[in-house]
Motif scaffolding. Structure first.
Motif, PDB file in Angstrom:
ATOM      1  N   PRO A  80      -7.793  10.909  13.898  1.00 48.88           N
ATOM      2  CA  PRO A  80      -6.884  10.578  12.796  1.00 48.88           C
ATOM      3  C   PRO A  80      -7.509  10.276  11.481  1.00 48.88           C
ATOM      4  CG  PRO A  80      -6.891   9.355  15.048  1.00 48.88           C
ATOM      5  CD  PRO A  80      -7.855  10.229  15.097  1.00 48.88           C
ATOM      6  N   SER A  81      -8.854   9.601  11.630  1.00 49.44           N
ATOM      7  CA  SER A  81      -9.338   9.467  10.319  1.00 49.44           C
ATOM      8  C   SER A  81      -9.734  10.774   9.569  1.00 49.44           C
ATOM      9  CB  SER A  81     -10.880   8.833  10.547  1.00 49.44           C
ATOM     10  OG  SER A  81     -10.866   7.854  11.228  1.00 49.44           O
ATOM     11  N   LEU A  82      -9.913  11.824  10.212  1.00 42.95           N
ATOM     12  CA  LEU A  82     -10.053  13.107   9.411  1.00 42.95           C
ATOM     13  C   LEU A  82      -8.582  13.674   9.048  1.00 42.95           C
ATOM     14  CD1 LEU A  82     -11.753  15.783   8.559  1.00 42.95           C
ATOM     15  CD2 LEU A  82     -11.335  16.598  10.858  1.00 42.95           C
ATOM     16  N   LEU A  83      -7.427  13.426   9.911  1.00 44.82           N
ATOM     17  CA  LEU A  83      -6.354  13.650   9.323  1.00 44.82           C
ATOM     18  C   LEU A  83      -5.881  12.946   7.995  1.00 44.82           C
ATOM     19  CD1 LEU A  83      -4.345  14.129  12.707  1.00 44.82           C
ATOM     20  CD2 LEU A  83      -5.101  15.969  10.923  1.00 44.82           C
ATOM     21  N   LEU A  84      -6.291  11.758   7.922  1.00 49.51           N
ATOM     22  CA  LEU A  84      -5.829  10.633   7.034  1.00 49.51           C
ATOM     23  C   LEU A  84      -6.631  11.243   5.806  1.00 49.51           C
ATOM     24  CD1 LEU A  84      -4.312   8.424   5.699  1.00 49.51           C
ATOM     25  CD2 LEU A  84      -6.229   6.805   6.255  1.00 49.51           C
ATOM     26  N   THR A  85      -7.988  11.618   5.814  1.00 44.47           N
ATOM     27  CA  THR A  85      -8.719  12.296   4.725  1.00 44.47           C
ATOM     28  C   THR A  85      -7.952  13.343   3.900  1.00 44.47           C
ATOM     29  OG1 THR A  85     -10.979  11.355   5.724  1.00 44.47           O
ATOM     30  CG2 THR A  85     -11.039  13.114   3.997  1.00 44.47           C
ATOM     31  N   LEU A  86      -7.540  14.290   4.819  1.00 45.58           N
ATOM     32  CA  LEU A  86      -7.045  15.445   4.415  1.00 45.58           C
ATOM     33  C   LEU A  86      -5.388  15.391   4.071  1.00 45.58           C
ATOM     34  CD1 LEU A  86      -8.557  17.739   7.014  1.00 45.58           C
ATOM     35  CD2 LEU A  86      -9.370  17.288   4.417  1.00 45.58           C
ATOM     36  N   TYR A  87      -4.992  14.401   4.171  1.00 43.94           N
ATOM     37  CA  TYR A  87      -3.435  14.059   4.013  1.00 43.94           C
ATOM     38  C   TYR A  87      -3.247  14.037   2.420  1.00 43.94           C
ATOM     39  CZ  TYR A  87       1.329  12.311   4.808  1.00 43.94           C
ATOM     40  OH  TYR A  87       2.775  12.114   4.602  1.00 43.94           O
ATOM     41  N   THR A  88      -2.517  15.101   1.909  1.00 50.03           N
ATOM     42  CA  THR A  88      -2.284  15.120   0.591  1.00 50.03           C
ATOM     43  C   THR A  88      -1.721  13.966  -0.119  1.00 50.03           C
ATOM     44  OG1 THR A  88      -2.369  17.368   0.645  1.00 50.03           O
ATOM     45  CG2 THR A  88      -1.257  16.483  -1.227  1.00 50.03           C
ATOM     46  N   PRO A  89      -0.611  13.313   0.430  1.00 46.00           N
ATOM     47  CA  PRO A  89      -0.001  12.102  -0.088  1.00 46.00           C
ATOM     48  C   PRO A  89      -1.201  10.893  -0.124  1.00 46.00           C
ATOM     49  CG  PRO A  89       1.530  12.878   1.440  1.00 46.00           C
ATOM     50  CD  PRO A  89       0.252  13.601   1.539  1.00 46.00           C
ATOM     51  N   HIS A  90      -1.896  10.883   0.735  1.00 47.66           N
ATOM     52  CA  HIS A  90      -2.940   9.838   0.825  1.00 47.66           C
ATOM     53  C   HIS A  90      -3.978  10.172  -0.364  1.00 47.66           C
ATOM     54  CE1 HIS A  90      -5.493   6.468   2.197  1.00 47.66           C
ATOM     55  NE2 HIS A  90      -6.502   7.247   2.356  1.00 47.66           N
ATOM     56  N   LEU A  91      -4.281  11.413  -0.523  1.00 46.01           N
ATOM     57  CA  LEU A  91      -5.154  11.908  -1.702  1.00 46.01           C
ATOM     58  C   LEU A  91      -4.537  11.327  -3.037  1.00 46.01           C
ATOM     59  CD1 LEU A  91      -6.447  15.271  -0.403  1.00 46.01           C
ATOM     60  CD2 LEU A  91      -7.741  13.075  -0.524  1.00 46.01           C
ATOM     61  N   SER A  92      -3.313  11.729  -3.127  1.00 42.30           N
ATOM     62  CA  SER A  92      -2.547  11.153  -4.360  1.00 42.30           C
ATOM     63  C   SER A  92      -2.768   9.766  -4.519  1.00 42.30           C
ATOM     64  CB  SER A  92      -1.200  11.767  -4.358  1.00 42.30           C
ATOM     65  OG  SER A  92      -0.984  13.116  -4.374  1.00 42.30           O
ATOM     66  N   TYR A  93      -2.176   9.006  -3.459  1.00 43.44           N
ATOM     67  CA  TYR A  93      -2.119   7.296  -3.639  1.00 43.44           C
ATOM     68  C   TYR A  93      -3.334   6.672  -3.859  1.00 43.44           C
ATOM     69  CZ  TYR A  93       2.497   7.641  -0.605  1.00 43.44           C
ATOM     70  OH  TYR A  93       3.661   8.161  -0.465  1.00 43.44           O
ATOM     71  N   SER A  94      -4.288   7.733  -3.540  1.00 41.05           N
ATOM     72  CA  SER A  94      -5.798   6.921  -3.719  1.00 41.05           C
ATOM     73  C   SER A  94      -6.211   7.299  -5.172  1.00 41.05           C
ATOM     74  CB  SER A  94      -6.835   7.744  -2.763  1.00 41.05           C
ATOM     75  OG  SER A  94      -6.429   7.233  -1.553  1.00 41.05           O
ATOM     76  N   GLN A  95      -5.526   8.139  -5.934  1.00 38.85           N
ATOM     77  CA  GLN A  95      -5.811   8.415  -7.278  1.00 38.85           C
ATOM     78  C   GLN A  95      -4.695   7.853  -8.449  1.00 38.85           C
ATOM     79  OE1 GLN A  95      -7.639  12.280  -7.842  1.00 38.85           O
ATOM     80  NE2 GLN A  95      -6.855  12.571  -5.731  1.00 38.85           N
ATOM     81  N   GLU A  96      -3.811   7.022  -7.492  1.00 40.29           N
ATOM     82  CA  GLU A  96      -2.932   6.724  -8.688  1.00 40.29           C
ATOM     83  C   GLU A  96      -2.841   5.234  -8.908  1.00 40.29           C
ATOM     84  OE1 GLU A  96       1.223   7.353  -6.932  1.00 40.29           O
ATOM     85  OE2 GLU A  96       0.773   9.522  -7.298  1.00 40.29           O
ATOM     86  N   GLY A  97      -2.393   4.906  -9.974  1.00 34.05           N
ATOM     87  CA  GLY A  97      -2.551   3.355 -10.340  1.00 34.05           C
ATOM     88  C   GLY A  97      -1.226   2.626  -9.877  1.00 34.05           C
ATOM     89  N   ARG A  98      -1.102   2.590  -8.407  1.00 34.73           N
ATOM     90  CA  ARG A  98       0.227   2.104  -7.985  1.00 34.73           C
ATOM     91  C   ARG A  98      -0.358   1.206  -6.836  1.00 34.73           C
ATOM     92  NH1 ARG A  98       4.366   1.623  -9.800  1.00 34.73           N
ATOM     93  NH2 ARG A  98       5.647   2.522  -8.743  1.00 34.73           N
ATOM     94  N   GLY A  99       0.628   0.738  -5.982  1.00 36.80           N
ATOM     95  CA  GLY A  99       0.346  -0.123  -4.787  1.00 36.80           C
ATOM     96  C   GLY A  99       0.254   0.582  -3.671  1.00 36.80           C
ATOM     97  N   TYR A 100       0.208   1.995  -3.559  1.00 40.18           N
ATOM     98  CA  TYR A 100       0.623   2.612  -2.224  1.00 40.18           C
ATOM     99  C   TYR A 100      -0.583   2.666  -1.288  1.00 40.18           C
ATOM    100  CZ  TYR A 100       5.038   3.516  -4.600  1.00 40.18           C
ATOM    101  OH  TYR A 100       6.088   3.499  -5.227  1.00 40.18           O
ATOM    102  N   ALA A 101      -1.641   3.172  -1.914  1.00 42.23           N
ATOM    103  CA  ALA A 101      -2.912   3.112  -1.147  1.00 42.23           C
ATOM    104  C   ALA A 101      -3.319   1.719  -0.631  1.00 42.23           C
ATOM    105  CB  ALA A 101      -4.148   3.393  -2.150  1.00 42.23           C
ATOM    106  N   LEU A 102      -3.188   0.747  -1.252  1.00 45.05           N
ATOM    107  CA  LEU A 102      -3.063  -0.692  -0.909  1.00 45.05           C
ATOM    108  C   LEU A 102      -2.383  -0.920   0.183  1.00 45.05           C
ATOM    109  CD1 LEU A 102      -3.197  -2.738  -3.992  1.00 45.05           C
ATOM    110  CD2 LEU A 102      -5.049  -2.510  -2.531  1.00 45.05           C
TER     111      LEU A 102
END
Length: 174
Positions: free
Chosen positions: A89-111
């Motif tokens: 599951p950690s690997l899947l989260l690492t490769l999950y495109t929305p998570h990659l996007s959330y982690s680079q956006e100035g918004r609260g979704y990665a939080l």
């Protein structure tokens, strides 16, 4: 790769409307859905420390996105999963495109992703009666952080509470 690109759309609205407000205004005045208050608080701290730039503004999302990955592993291990079943599951989260996007956006979704996983971990620890004096306050603090990040996270919190209540009732029937 997009962490230093110019702010656009909702990020620009978040930066322009909430990027330099004081903490009390962010906490006690909710103007619109673009206000991710806890993200803005963390982001404002980063802007003060590292200066006005896109990377500093997005840094809280990046850090939350990165730490969410090992947190998935820890949560799975606390559920008794094997090492392999916890890495997947950690690997899947690492490769999950929305998570990659959330982690680079100035918004609260990665939080929100980070706090959701942490809420599950805290809930597991409380349900298993592991150090309740540590995990119960962490659970409450985490739930508060989720709602301050995005008020709509209350829906997830209610669902998690119903699950925990059901789980506890089921365990008592055994």
């Amino acid at each position: 790769p997009t962490i230093s690109t110019p702010l656009d759309n909702d990020e620009a609205i978040t930066f322009n409307n909430y990027g330099h407000l004081n903490f009390l205004e962010l906490l006690f005045s909710y103007d619109d859905p673009n206000q991710h208050s806890l993200f803005s608080i963390f982001s404002n701290i980063c802007l003060l420390v590292f200066g006005d730039n896109e990377i500093a503004f997005r840094l809280p999302s990046l850090v939350a996105g990165i730490f969410a990955i090992p947190l998935v592993y820890i949560t799975c291990r606390s559920l008794g999963f094997s090492q392999l079943r916890s890495v997947l599951p950690s690997l899947l989260l690492t490769l999950y495109t929305p998570h990659l996007s959330y982690s680079q956006e100035g918004r609260g979704y990665a939080l929100t992703v980070f706090f959701s996983i942490f809420l599950i971990l805290c809930s597991i620890q409380v349900l298993k009666n592991r150090s309740p004096l540590l995990w119960a306050p962490l659970l409450v603090a985490n739930a508060t952080c989720m709602v301050v990040t995005l008020p709509s996270n209350i829906i997830f919190l209610v669902s998690a509470a119903v699950f925990c209540w059901t789980f506890r009732k089921y365990e008592n029937l055994k």
